[in-house]
Design a protein around this motif. Structure first.
Motif, PDB file in Angstrom:
ATOM      1  N   GLN A   1     -51.928  94.809  -2.996  1.00 29.08           N
ATOM      2  CA  GLN A   1     -51.484  93.557  -2.396  1.00 29.08           C
ATOM      3  C   GLN A   1     -51.906  92.356  -3.242  1.00 29.08           C
ATOM      4  O   GLN A   1     -52.988  92.346  -3.834  1.00 29.08           O
ATOM      5  N   LEU A   2     -51.047  91.346  -3.293  1.00 30.39           N
ATOM      6  CA  LEU A   2     -51.392  90.097  -3.963  1.00 30.39           C
ATOM      7  C   LEU A   2     -52.353  89.308  -3.083  1.00 30.39           C
ATOM      8  O   LEU A   2     -52.047  89.030  -1.910  1.00 30.39           O
ATOM      9  N   VAL A   3     -53.512  88.981  -3.635  1.00 36.07           N
ATOM     10  CA  VAL A   3     -54.512  88.235  -2.867  1.00 36.07           C
ATOM     11  C   VAL A   3     -55.048  87.105  -3.738  1.00 36.07           C
ATOM     12  O   VAL A   3     -54.925  87.126  -4.965  1.00 36.07           O
ATOM     13  N   ASP A   4     -55.659  86.103  -3.122  1.00 34.45           N
ATOM     14  CA  ASP A   4     -56.325  85.054  -3.877  1.00 34.45           C
ATOM     15  C   ASP A   4     -57.422  85.674  -4.733  1.00 34.45           C
ATOM     16  O   ASP A   4     -58.153  86.570  -4.270  1.00 34.45           O
ATOM     17  N   ASN A   5     -57.533  85.207  -5.956  1.00 32.85           N
ATOM     18  CA  ASN A   5     -58.463  85.802  -6.908  1.00 32.85           C
ATOM     19  C   ASN A   5     -59.895  85.800  -6.354  1.00 32.85           C
ATOM     20  O   ASN A   5     -60.470  84.739  -6.093  1.00 32.85           O
ATOM     21  N   PRO A   6     -60.495  87.000  -6.176  1.00 29.97           N
ATOM     22  CA  PRO A   6     -61.831  87.073  -5.576  1.00 29.97           C
ATOM     23  C   PRO A   6     -62.970  87.120  -6.595  1.00 29.97           C
ATOM     24  O   PRO A   6     -64.140  87.063  -6.212  1.00 29.97           O
TER      25      PRO A   6
ATOM     26  N   ALA B   1     -45.705  93.390  -8.655  1.00 30.72           N
ATOM     27  CA  ALA B   1     -45.996  92.835  -7.329  1.00 30.72           C
ATOM     28  C   ALA B   1     -45.524  91.392  -7.224  1.00 30.72           C
ATOM     29  O   ALA B   1     -45.002  90.964  -6.187  1.00 30.72           O
ATOM     30  N   TYR B   2     -45.704  90.634  -8.306  1.00 31.31           N
ATOM     31  CA  TYR B   2     -45.210  89.254  -8.317  1.00 31.31           C
ATOM     32  C   TYR B   2     -43.689  89.242  -8.198  1.00 31.31           C
ATOM     33  O   TYR B   2     -43.116  88.403  -7.495  1.00 31.31           O
ATOM     34  N   LEU B   3     -43.043  90.170  -8.888  1.00 33.85           N
ATOM     35  CA  LEU B   3     -41.584  90.235  -8.877  1.00 33.85           C
ATOM     36  C   LEU B   3     -41.080  90.592  -7.480  1.00 33.85           C
ATOM     37  O   LEU B   3     -40.089  90.026  -6.989  1.00 33.85           O
ATOM     38  N   ALA B   4     -41.764  91.510  -6.825  1.00 32.88           N
ATOM     39  CA  ALA B   4     -41.358  91.917  -5.479  1.00 32.88           C
ATOM     40  C   ALA B   4     -41.496  90.767  -4.485  1.00 32.88           C
ATOM     41  O   ALA B   4     -40.730  90.670  -3.516  1.00 32.88           O
ATOM     42  N   ALA B   5     -42.467  89.893  -4.729  1.00 36.48           N
ATOM     43  CA  ALA B   5     -42.703  88.770  -3.813  1.00 36.48           C
ATOM     44  C   ALA B   5     -41.886  87.529  -4.168  1.00 36.48           C
ATOM     45  O   ALA B   5     -41.849  86.573  -3.392  1.00 36.48           O
ATOM     46  N   ALA B   6     -41.232  87.549  -5.324  1.00 42.22           N
ATOM     47  CA  ALA B   6     -40.532  86.360  -5.811  1.00 42.22           C
ATOM     48  C   ALA B   6     -39.244  86.112  -5.035  1.00 42.22           C
ATOM     49  O   ALA B   6     -38.582  87.046  -4.569  1.00 42.22           O
TER      50      ALA B   6
ATOM     51  N   LEU C   1     -58.641  84.545 -14.352  1.00 44.28           N
ATOM     52  CA  LEU C   1     -58.168  83.185 -14.096  1.00 44.28           C
ATOM     53  C   LEU C   1     -56.897  83.056 -13.263  1.00 44.28           C
ATOM     54  O   LEU C   1     -56.622  81.966 -12.742  1.00 44.28           O
ATOM     55  N   SER C   2     -56.110  84.097 -13.144  1.00 45.25           N
ATOM     56  CA  SER C   2     -54.883  83.958 -12.366  1.00 45.25           C
ATOM     57  C   SER C   2     -55.216  83.620 -10.919  1.00 45.25           C
ATOM     58  O   SER C   2     -56.188  84.119 -10.340  1.00 45.25           O
ATOM     59  N   ALA C   3     -54.416  82.745 -10.314  1.00 41.01           N
ATOM     60  CA  ALA C   3     -54.678  82.303  -8.943  1.00 41.01           C
ATOM     61  C   ALA C   3     -54.658  83.470  -7.965  1.00 41.01           C
ATOM     62  O   ALA C   3     -55.420  83.495  -6.994  1.00 41.01           O
ATOM     63  N   GLN C   4     -53.784  84.444  -8.247  1.00 40.68           N
ATOM     64  CA  GLN C   4     -53.710  85.634  -7.418  1.00 40.68           C
ATOM     65  C   GLN C   4     -53.735  86.883  -8.294  1.00 40.68           C
ATOM     66  O   GLN C   4     -53.254  86.864  -9.440  1.00 40.68           O
TER      67      GLN C   4
ATOM     68  N   LYS D   1     -37.244  86.635 -11.726  1.00 42.77           N
ATOM     69  CA  LYS D   1     -38.166  86.898 -12.835  1.00 42.77           C
ATOM     70  C   LYS D   1     -38.871  85.622 -13.259  1.00 42.77           C
ATOM     71  O   LYS D   1     -40.082  85.616 -13.513  1.00 42.77           O
ATOM     72  N   LYS D   2     -38.127  84.525 -13.320  1.00 42.26           N
ATOM     73  CA  LYS D   2     -38.724  83.243 -13.699  1.00 42.26           C
ATOM     74  C   LYS D   2     -39.769  82.817 -12.681  1.00 42.26           C
ATOM     75  O   LYS D   2     -40.849  82.325 -13.041  1.00 42.26           O
ATOM     76  N   ALA D   3     -39.470  83.010 -11.400  1.00 40.34           N
ATOM     77  CA  ALA D   3     -40.415  82.656 -10.340  1.00 40.34           C
ATOM     78  C   ALA D   3     -41.667  83.527 -10.421  1.00 40.34           C
ATOM     79  O   ALA D   3     -42.789  83.049 -10.206  1.00 40.34           O
ATOM     80  N   ALA D   4     -41.478  84.803 -10.736  1.00 41.49           N
ATOM     81  CA  ALA D   4     -42.612  85.718 -10.850  1.00 41.49           C
ATOM     82  C   ALA D   4     -43.501  85.327 -12.025  1.00 41.49           C
ATOM     83  O   ALA D   4     -44.739  85.355 -11.926  1.00 41.49           O
ATOM     84  N   GLU D   5     -42.885  84.950 -13.140  1.00 39.68           N
ATOM     85  CA  GLU D   5     -43.661  84.530 -14.312  1.00 39.68           C
ATOM     86  C   GLU D   5     -44.456  83.267 -14.017  1.00 39.68           C
ATOM     87  O   GLU D   5     -45.623  83.147 -14.402  1.00 39.68           O
TER      88      GLU D   5
END
Length: 351
Positions: A144-149, A197-202, A135-138, A211-215
């Motif tokens: 790499q972070l990608v749209d959920n396929p 990966a979310y944290l690196a892109a935040a 269910l996560s959007a990415q 961290k809040k943005a990554a969450e």
């Protein structure tokens, strides 16, 4: 539902005369759809056993109920807000800004969030990782972070059937949604290692902000129709599954237990959700349930304190009471809750 009149000891917890003059003589309650069946049971029993009118109980979700609760003080505002999560600091501030400064928090017990599907469909044994990937959007693919396929459950977990992913989850105004995001989606994101990966892109000006943005990014659900928000109560979720046999819904344990002729429940991290597994803490997706009382309305709205005390009485909310029969896990510290209600203890510790 009909109840036999309670014993004299149960009735002794509150006076039964309604002598206070007020333009409104019925307690008004709104909020969580999870707490709704419990509050409705208590309201009916209260009306049968006391000389006060039966309280009016409405649903709408935890956030919606607390919003109404915080609109102000007076007979045109509700007295009690049900919630399947704790009141937030911003809600306490909104209350205070509107003159609702003394709030009594009442924890009634515990409930579990379960994942159920059509009784004749495929069975599932989930982990938080599965729901995050579904269910996560990415998601992270090849680093790499990608749209959920992912479109089918076997793409998420090869042990699952090739069944289309169709999830019906509580909308954002429901307290259940917050627990689902934190204890399932975020937990899966972190356990898979994707959170890095979310944290690196935040983006953010501090580690805390990043961290809040990554969450926030991690728990954002896909919007391609695979995940559907349900703003109504669990009956709407059940109706969606009835019309889409591939659907899997997020429910409260009590609702599932009252619909076992229509639904089958999945395990979570190899644990079967039950009153027992929630009471022991073994089942990983459980949460406390609350209602909040406007102290300024006590002594003004007839029966308000009596209703609150009745709700958490041993005969009602205890392990052998009617709420337990409907799936509520009794609070092991119920006596402390009873004392807090009796003493009208407000948030912050005063009375």
């Amino acid at each position: 539902m009909s109840f036999v009149k309670l014993s004299a000891s149960a009735l002794a917890i509150a006076a039964v005369s309604a002598t206070t003059a007020a333009a409104r003589d019925q307690v008004q309650v709104a909020g969580s759809s999870t707490v709704l069946p419990y509050a409705s049971i208590v309201a009916e029993a209260f009306g049968e056993n006391f000389d006060f009118p039966t309280p009016v109980v409405e649903s709408g979700g935890s956030s919606a109920g607390l919003k109404r609760f915080c609109e102000g003080v007076g007979e045109n505002t509700i007295d009690v807000a049900n919630a399947s999560r704790k009141i937030r600091e911003k809600e306490i501030k909104a209350c205070a800004d509107a003159g609702v400064t003394d709030i009594i928090e009442v924890q009634i017990g515990y409930d579990g969030i379960v994942f159920a599907s059509d009784i004749n469909g495929n069975s599932f044994a989930f982990t938080p990782d599965d729901w995050y990937k579904a269910l996560s959007a990415q998601v992270v693919v090849d680093g790499q972070l990608v749209d959920n396929p992912y479109k089918t459950w076997d793409q998420v977990n090869p042990n699952f059937p090739a069944q289309p992913i169709a999830a019906f989850v509580p909308g954002t105004k429901h307290g259940t949604r917050e627990v689902f995001e934190d204890k399932v989606i975020l937990a899966g994101c972190e356990h898979t290692g994707d959170f890095d990966a979310y944290l690196a892109a935040a983006e953010g000006d501090s580690d805390k902000a990043k961290k809040k943005a990554a969450e926030k990014a991690c728990i954002a659900l896909r919007t391609d129709g695979v995940s559907v928000d349900i703003d109504g109560d669990y009956t709407e979720t059940l109706a969606r599954i009835d019309s889409n046999k591939d659907g899997i819904g997020v429910f409260g344990l009590a609702f599932y237990e009252n619909n076992t002729d229509k639904l089958q429940v999945a395990t979570m991290s190899d644990v079967v959700p039950s009153t027992e597994s929630i009471a022991t803490g073994e089942y990983p997706v459980s949460r406390p349930l609350f209602f909040y009382v406007k102290k300024a309305h006590i002594g003004v709205i007839p029966g308000l304190k009596e209703f609150a005390e009745f709700f958490v009485a041993d005969e009602i909310a205890g392990p052998d009471g009617p709420l337990a029969e409907y799936g509520l896990v009794s609070d092991p510290e119920l006596i402390k809750v009873q004392e807090a209600v009796a003493n009208e203890t407000v948030l912050g510790g005063g009375s």
